[in-house]
Design an enzyme around this catalytic site. Structure first.
Site, PDB file in Angstrom:
ATOM      1  N   ASP A  59       0.836  -1.203   0.000  1.00  0.00           N
ATOM      2  CA  ASP A  59       0.000   0.000   0.000  1.00  0.00           C
ATOM      3  C   ASP A  59       0.875   1.258   0.000  1.00  0.00           C
ATOM      4  O   ASP A  59       1.887   1.317   0.701  1.00  0.00           O
ATOM      5  CB  ASP A  59      -0.856  -0.031   1.277  1.00  0.00           C
ATOM      6  N   GLU A  73       1.444  -0.269  -5.022  1.00  0.00           N
ATOM      7  CA  GLU A  73       0.497   0.800  -5.317  1.00  0.00           C
ATOM      8  C   GLU A  73       1.295   2.091  -5.348  1.00  0.00           C
ATOM      9  O   GLU A  73       1.698   2.625  -4.301  1.00  0.00           O
ATOM     10  CB  GLU A  73      -0.573   0.885  -4.217  1.00  0.00           C
TER      11      GLU A  73
HETATM   12  C1  NOJ Z   1      -4.484   3.180  -0.546  1.00  0.00           C
HETATM   13  C2  NOJ Z   1      -5.664   2.278  -0.361  1.00  0.00           C
HETATM   14  O1  NOJ Z   1      -5.996   1.735  -1.609  1.00  0.00           O
HETATM   15  C3  NOJ Z   1      -6.760   3.105   0.219  1.00  0.00           C
HETATM   16  O2  NOJ Z   1      -7.971   2.399   0.246  1.00  0.00           O
HETATM   17  C4  NOJ Z   1      -6.354   3.546   1.602  1.00  0.00           C
HETATM   18  O3  NOJ Z   1      -7.332   4.407   2.142  1.00  0.00           O
HETATM   19  C5  NOJ Z   1      -5.019   4.285   1.564  1.00  0.00           C
HETATM   20  N1  NOJ Z   1      -4.035   3.622   0.761  1.00  0.00           N
HETATM   21  C6  NOJ Z   1      -4.456   4.443   2.947  1.00  0.00           C
HETATM   22  O4  NOJ Z   1      -3.979   3.203   3.404  1.00  0.00           O
END
Ligand code: NOJ
Length: 578
Positions: free
Chosen positions: A235, A277
């Protein structure tokens, strides 16, 4: 010479001849083993889901691991290779689990560690890998580390977070959720200091400059690899590696940290995957993939995704083609992951205002459909007006792009969204299994989150049980598409080019791998189109559709292909089979 000896010698000779010709054939084809074929992520289909919204087994209204385990046969039959599991560790769930309060457990709402282990075992039996979401950038403010850090200046955890005695000048810059989040530095009375949080204020950022935090991150990675996961959806990578004190808006980055993660993960488990991500610009990609492909194995192509949606909204494909070309060169064995919808809003932040407005107009015209000044919080089917042809085109496209396709639970059914729910929860409603009460998701009176129960996307109409029985359903179409994708390993392993076909609304891509080729064509326009695919001299005589029962022969150096409005086709060059 006696006849039996003659026969024996003849047999020997023909045997030698057979092996000799086999060796020369192999050498001629140059089919030396390709190490890339070992890389499972190159040609796998990933399915993203949340335990809590998938299936409830104990009637408490929330999905759990036992419920998910029971549906592995459904996922197996759909043909997916890996599940991307949203965060499932203990959490106050103020950000749906992305606010972790214990990295080393399973949230009791989802079951026991034993239920998790059983799920992992059964997934393996179904040949389904598990990739877990890992949130390392921040913890929940309820995590014991933060609780100690804020109350005791001398605690060993104080330095695990990012503090400032003074309010930094850019305290209200660099928010990940503009419009909802007001600041990135918040004063904490208990700590008598400001702490940095890229996301909501209940998600304090961990300080990755601190070697103890880096060590702990490795322990977490090691722990879950030991539990059998095949990798991580990491993430918020740009924020794990940023240095907020160098500026909340444009911070410097510690890219070397990604190499550190990769080395650790790969040493512990050679084939483990890091799927990052990171919504970054094309010129930054090499920092994330590493010059030699030695950082993240794969990342979501957020950049191209925005132009993909622009193309779907307007029929103009040129900007998407450019985005594909701008992100084409990946180092080493790095590869993109492609998707249409995920659990968040569609981020359109990199489009020009004019482009973004066109996408808003087509797919999210009401203010309530838009989010964070940059995106749309809807599922694909409602955005595309529940137009089956258009939905098929969009999914066929995502399966045909140069990377790993990632699909979202419920999209195989054409599920809708619930805009009455806050922010991104709108696209995270429970899975619709049957037309029985609560969509067969739970036996509880009240599910933990509303189920879509009205209109064309209500569970009475859209559910897995009904679609399973209907040979023309989107569910069966998707399963077939996945099968076709798997028959085209050229996509993950080969070289690709965009082929010019003389029609600006059509995208044609050709893949070549070890002397085999496939081509996919997609019409982004609602009007039918005639295209001409140039045949490669000498080699391309015929192409065979993998979708429809037709074969085309080249004439005057081209294949003439007709596409319906939002039509699509996949072709194999030279033969109907590989
Ligand atoms: C990216 C995630 O996809 C999202 O859902 C989340 O709120 C943020 N990161 C914070 O972890």
């Amino acid at each position: 010479m006696p006849l039996t000896t003659k026969l024996f010698l003849m047999k020997r000779l023909s045997c030698c001849f057979f092996f000799f010709s086999l060796i020369t054939q192999v050498l001629a084809q140059n089919t030396a083993p390709d190490i890339n074929e070992e890389l499972w992520y190159k040609n796998c289909v990933i399915y993203s889901l949340e335990v809590g919204t998938f299936r409830d087994s104990n009637g408490d209204g929330t999905g759990d691991f036992e419920g998910l385990t029971g549906q592995l046969s459904y996922l197996d039959a759909l043909g997916i290779d890996a599940i991307w599991l949203a965060p499932f560790q203990s959490s106050p769930k103020l950000d749906d689990g992305y606010d972790v309060a214990n990295y080393y457990d399973v949230d009791p709402q989802y079951g026991s560690p034993g239920d998790f282990a059983e799920f992992m075992y059964q997934a393996r039996k179904h040949n389904i890998r598990v990739i877990m979401d890992l949130v390392l950038n921040h913890t929940s403010d309820q995590h014991p580390w933060f609780k100690q850090a804020r109350t005791d200046k001398n605690s060993r955890y104080r330095n695990w977070y990012v503090w400032s005695e003074e309010r930094p000048q850019d305290w209200n810059k660099g928010m990940a959720f503009p419009g909802v989040q007001k600041e990135t530095w918040t004063y904490d009375k208990k700590a008598s200091a400001y702490y940095f949080h890229r996301f909501y204020k209940f998600q304090p950022d961990l300080n990755f400059e601190n070697p103890d935090v880096r060590n702990e991150a490795q322990r977490i990675l090691g722990f879950w690899l030991n539990q059998g996961v095949s990798g991580f959806r990491l993430d918020a990578v740009p924020f794990i590696i940023d240095l907020p004190k160098t500026g909340a808006e444009k911070p410097e980055h510690m890219y070397e940290l990604i190499s550190e993660f990769r080395r650790f993960v790969q040493w512990r488990q050679g084939d483990a995957l890091i799927l990052g991500e990171a919504n970054v610009m094309p010129d930054e990609n090499k920092e994330y993939f590493g010059e030699n492909g030695d950082r993240m194995h794969t990342m979501f192509n957020f950049y191209a995704n925005q132009y993909l949606f622009y193309g779907l909204a307007t029929g103009e494909v040129e900007p998407f083609k450019k985005a594909l070309t701008d992100t084409k060169k990946n180092p080493g064995t790095a590869q993109w992951a492609y998707f249409l919808r995920n659990h968040d809003e569609i981020d359109l932040g990199r489009l020009t205002e004019e482009q973004r407005n066109k996408v808003y107009q087509a797919f999210g015209p009401e203010e309530n459909m838009q989010l964070y000044d940059r995106g749309i919080r809807r599922r694909l089917a409602p955005m595309l007006g529940n137009n089956r042809q258009r939905l098929e085109m969009a999914y066929s496209l995502v399966f045909s792009l140069p990377g790993t396709p990632v699909i979202r639970y419920g999209d195989e059914l054409g599920m809708g969204d619930d805009l009455r729910l806050p922010e991104r929860i709108a696209v995270r409603t429970p899975m619709q299994w049957t037309n029985e009460k609560n969509a067969g998701f739970t036996a509880a009176e009240k599910p933990f989150r509303p189920i879509i129960s009205e209109g064309e996307f209500g569970y009475q109409k859209i559910n897995a049980a009904a679609e399973r029985q209907d040979p023309h359903s989107l569910l069966n179409w998707t399963a077939n598409m996945i099968r076709i994708r798997k028959e085209c390993p050229e996509i993950g392993l080969g070289d690709w080019q965009i082929v010019e076909v003389g029609v600006p609304e059509v995208l044609a891509i050709r893949y070549n791998y070890q002397g085999k080729s496939v081509m996919m064509v997609h019409n982004f326009s609602k009007e039918p189109k005639q295209i001409q695919i140039p045949a490669q001299a000498n080699t391309d005589k015929e192409i065979f559709s993998l979708i429809k029962n037709n074969k085309l022969t080249a004439a005057n150096g081209v294949f003439k292909v007709s596409l319906a409005g939002y039509g699509y086709n996949w072709f194999r060059v030279g033969s109907a089979i590989r």
